[in-house]
Motif scaffolding. Structure first.
Motif, mmCIF file in Angstrom:
data_model
loop_
_atom_site.group_PDB
_atom_site.id
_atom_site.type_symbol
_atom_site.label_atom_id
_atom_site.label_comp_id
_atom_site.label_asym_id
_atom_site.label_seq_id
_atom_site.Cartn_x
_atom_site.Cartn_y
_atom_site.Cartn_z
ATOM 1 N N GLN A 94 19.432 4.118 5.189
ATOM 2 C CA GLN A 94 18.824 3.038 4.964
ATOM 3 C C GLN A 94 17.899 2.701 6.167
ATOM 4 O OE1 GLN A 94 19.044 1.232 1.945
ATOM 5 N NE2 GLN A 94 17.662 -0.599 2.906
ATOM 6 N N GLY A 95 18.557 2.671 7.340
ATOM 7 C CA GLY A 95 17.843 2.289 8.597
ATOM 8 C C GLY A 95 16.588 3.191 8.726
ATOM 9 N N ARG A 97 14.834 4.677 6.447
ATOM 10 C CA ARG A 97 13.819 4.369 5.453
ATOM 11 C C ARG A 97 13.178 3.138 6.043
ATOM 12 N NH1 ARG A 97 17.380 5.938 1.308
ATOM 13 N NH2 ARG A 97 18.500 3.929 1.201
ATOM 14 N N GLN A 98 13.833 2.158 6.664
ATOM 15 C CA GLN A 98 12.929 0.948 6.997
ATOM 16 C C GLN A 98 12.271 1.480 8.395
ATOM 17 O OE1 GLN A 98 16.449 -1.481 7.967
ATOM 18 N NE2 GLN A 98 16.481 -2.494 6.036
ATOM 19 N N LEU A 99 12.613 2.281 9.144
ATOM 20 C CA LEU A 99 11.897 2.820 10.166
ATOM 21 C C LEU A 99 10.561 3.385 9.788
ATOM 22 C CD1 LEU A 99 14.353 4.040 12.835
ATOM 23 C CD2 LEU A 99 12.886 2.247 13.237
ATOM 24 N N ARG A 100 10.635 4.343 8.806
ATOM 25 C CA ARG A 100 9.571 4.842 8.188
ATOM 26 C C ARG A 100 8.567 3.995 7.722
ATOM 27 N NH1 ARG A 100 12.702 9.398 5.354
ATOM 28 N NH2 ARG A 100 12.673 10.955 7.174
ATOM 29 N N ALA A 101 9.058 2.932 6.868
ATOM 30 C CA ALA A 101 8.268 1.991 6.552
ATOM 31 C C ALA A 101 7.545 1.150 7.708
ATOM 32 C CB ALA A 101 8.918 0.894 5.541
ATOM 33 N N GLN A 102 8.311 0.683 8.662
ATOM 34 C CA GLN A 102 7.694 0.034 9.943
ATOM 35 C C GLN A 102 6.591 0.932 10.400
ATOM 36 O OE1 GLN A 102 11.050 -1.376 11.999
ATOM 37 N NE2 GLN A 102 9.909 -2.456 13.720
ATOM 38 N N ARG A 105 3.558 0.897 8.429
ATOM 39 C CA ARG A 105 2.731 -0.538 8.605
ATOM 40 C C ARG A 105 1.975 -0.455 10.243
ATOM 41 N NH1 ARG A 105 7.163 -2.756 6.032
ATOM 42 N NH2 ARG A 105 7.880 -3.070 7.953
#
Ligand SMILES: [Zn+2]
Length: 131
Positions: A94-95, A97-102, A105
């Motif tokens: 989950q972490g 995935r969040q890092l990849r999205a960040q 961006r």
């Protein structure tokens, strides 16, 4: 082989269990008993072959059961390991995935920022030319 009655000493056929004359039960000498037992102990080779292959199959079966037990133990260990860490792995994914999205961006932001800087510089160059 004929046998003699121990009661009346008549000769009897070997198939008779009782004396033909007096009806007395046949007496077997210890030698005859031993001979019969030895005869029974000599098993046909087919039976021995079957017994040998049964033993072999039985050994293989034991070995397979042992292997199966070891594999089952390993599976249980892995299952316990998975149960213990599945939640943690899920949390880290989950972490990630969040890092990849960040990261994506940030990448887009840097491209836009770079374009803005480029436009600003071009504008200044133009402005300097004008003045
Ligand atoms: Zn007899």
């Amino acid at each position: 082989m004929a046998w003699n009655c121990i009661n009346c000493e008549s000769a009897n056929d070997y198939q008779n269990v009782h004396c033909e004359v007096c009806g007395y039960e046949r007496y077997f000498s210890i030698r005859e008993v031993n001979a019969l037992l030895a005869e029974q102990a000599e098993e046909p080779s087919d039976v021995k072959k079957v017994q040998a292959s049964y033993k072999r199959v039985n050994t293989v079966n034991k070995k397979l059961r042992q292997d199966n037990k070891e594999l089952q133990d390993k599976i249980n260990d892995l299952q316990r390991f998975y149960d213990r860490y599945a939640h943690e792995v899920e949390r880290r994914e989950q972490g990630l995935r969040q890092l990849r999205a960040q990261n994506r961006r940030l990448g887009i932001g840097m491209v836009i920022g770079g374009l803005l800087v480029l436009l600003f510089m071009l504008a200044r160059v133009k402005v300097e030319f004008i003045f």
